[in-house]
Write an enzyme that holds these catalytic residues in place. Structure first.
Site, short mmCIF file in Angstrom:
data_model
loop_
_atom_site.label_atom_id
_atom_site.label_comp_id
_atom_site.label_asym_id
_atom_site.label_seq_id
_atom_site.Cartn_x
_atom_site.Cartn_y
_atom_site.Cartn_z
N CYS A 1 83.38 -2.95 7.12
CA CYS A 1 83.12 -3.52 7.98
C CYS A 1 83.44 -2.98 9.83
O CYS A 1 82.63 -3.61 10.88
CB CYS A 1 84.50 -4.41 8.85
SG CYS A 1 86.52 -4.46 7.32
N HIS B 1 87.16 -7.72 14.55
CA HIS B 1 87.61 -6.75 14.71
C HIS B 1 86.75 -6.24 15.98
O HIS B 1 86.10 -6.66 16.40
CB HIS B 1 86.97 -6.16 13.78
CG HIS B 1 87.75 -5.38 12.45
ND1 HIS B 1 88.27 -7.06 11.78
CD2 HIS B 1 87.13 -4.77 11.49
CE1 HIS B 1 88.96 -6.98 10.72
NE2 HIS B 1 88.17 -5.70 10.58
N ASN C 1 83.99 -9.64 10.98
CA ASN C 1 85.07 -8.86 10.71
C ASN C 1 84.53 -9.48 8.83
O ASN C 1 83.94 -8.58 7.86
CB ASN C 1 85.59 -8.25 10.23
CG ASN C 1 87.17 -9.57 10.27
OD1 ASN C 1 87.37 -9.92 11.11
ND2 ASN C 1 88.17 -9.39 9.45
#
Ligand code: A2P
Length: 340
Positions: free
Chosen positions: A132, A245, A319
């Site tokens: 990711c 993220h 993510n």
């Protein structure tokens, strides 16, 4: 009538698997029949796909000759066991785990970056989906890399707990409530409390002092860009955020590129949304932009005052979507459009 495919989702009861099922429906992927798969623990559970209730099957007894495409997201050891079985049955596996990513004959693909590598699925009937953190970093950096070259990437990640899976989401929720209620906080998923904390440790430590998560970013970047020389120096940190993220990225380009030029390039880049104003909320964050969205958001674009060829970026993305489920489905879309 356009062709339709039978598709399996392994890990269908998990965080990424559920997102895969949701996105297959949103994207109107040409599906004939969907088979949700998980372990024997989930046998009899159901998932909703296109308003239809589908019963989850045990992968152990599933016949992969029934499907042409399988999206795997049930952990590395599960992929190690079942991806070769599915591939031998003639099914093309798009694997979200790290298990096959470093194998030379397995393509590792981000559709905005190296879509042509999908052709190498023929080697073993397996395509790997990158980590990711690598995906959102390279979606944002590819337009810069193509124009100015990049010799070095310094990166610090701020990774949400959903990347670890369902149990970690529950752990953050439980610890937050326990902590605010004055109760003792216990940790089962992470090595220490994650609520109201930061943990500079994702995946196992390597002998060189980096973690496996950090080395994934190094090795995957080199493979995806087909550039053995590019230097990548990551620190990966788990933060008490549920979804999305973030990354503080500092690059050194080979040719001088101004912040203005970088911003122009990113404004036209596929899969990227620039949000970069010097004002309150003139930048993206996991909660306000990334969570539940498909794009990679870039802000804080500026020249590095400490390095002539340096540029800084703040990059956030969901993510579970672009970092996992969506990227896998975008690979599948190219596969069915160009190869099947
Ligand atoms: P199950 O619920 O049956 O264990 P998450 O990453 O959110 O924790 O989800 C992991 C996913 O991977 C779940 O769907 C889980 O199914 C699946 N999974 C985990 N271990 C196995 C296994 N040994 N065989 C098949 N599926 C597995």
């Amino acid at each position: 009538m356009s062709k339709k495919f039978d598709v399996a989702v392994l890990g269908a009861t998990g965080t990424v698997g559920q997102a895969m099922i949701e996105i297959l429906s949103e994207e109107k992927f040409p599906i004939n029949r969907l088979y949700p798969l998980a372990s024997h623990r989930s046998k009899g559970e159901s998932v909703i796909f296109n308003d239809e209730t589908l019963v989850v099957d045990d992968v152990e007894t599933f016949d992969f000759t029934k499907v042409q495409i399988a999206l795997f997201s049930a952990g590395g050891s599960v992929s190690a066991k079942y991806a070769p079985i599915a591939a031998r049955a003639g099914c093309i596996v798009i694997d979200n785990t790290s298990h096959f990513r470093n194998d030379d004959d397995i393509p590792l693909v981000i559709p905005e970056v190296n879509p042509d590598d999908i052709q190498y699925y023929k080697n073993r009937n397996i395509i790997s989906n990158p980590n990711c953190s690598t995906i959102q970093m390279l979606v944002a950096l590819k337009p810069i890399y193509d124009v100015a070259g990049i010799s070095r990437i310094n990166i610090a990640t701020y990774q949400s707990v959903s990347g670890t899976g369902k149990a970690a989401i529950e752990e953050l929720a439980r610890q937050t409530i326990d902590s605010l209620s004055g109760r003792d906080v216990t940790s089962e998923v992470y090595p220490m409390q994650i609520a109201f904390n930061l943990i500079p440790h994702i995946d196992a430590f390597e002998p060189n002092g980096y973690t496996k998560e950090e080395m994934k970013m190094v090795n995957e970047t080199r493979k995806i860009l087909n550039d053995k020389e590019i230097k990548v120096n990551p620190t990966a940190v788990r933060v008490p955020v549920f979804f999305g993220h973030a990354e503080a990225i500092h690059i050194e380009t080979k040719k001088k590129l101004s912040a203005h030029e970088a911003k122009e390039l990113l404004s036209k880049a596929p899969g990227v949304i620039v949000k970069d104003k010097l004002e309150n909320h003139g930048y993206p964050s996991p909660v306000t932009e990334a969570s539940g969205k498909n794009a990679v958001f870039v802000g804080r674009i500026r020249e590095d005052i400490s390095h002539e060829f340096g540029l800084n970026f703040w990059v956030v993305a969901d993510n579970i979507r672009k970092g996992a489920a969506l990227n896998s489905i975008q690979i599948a879309q190219i596969l069915v459009r160009d190869y099947l």
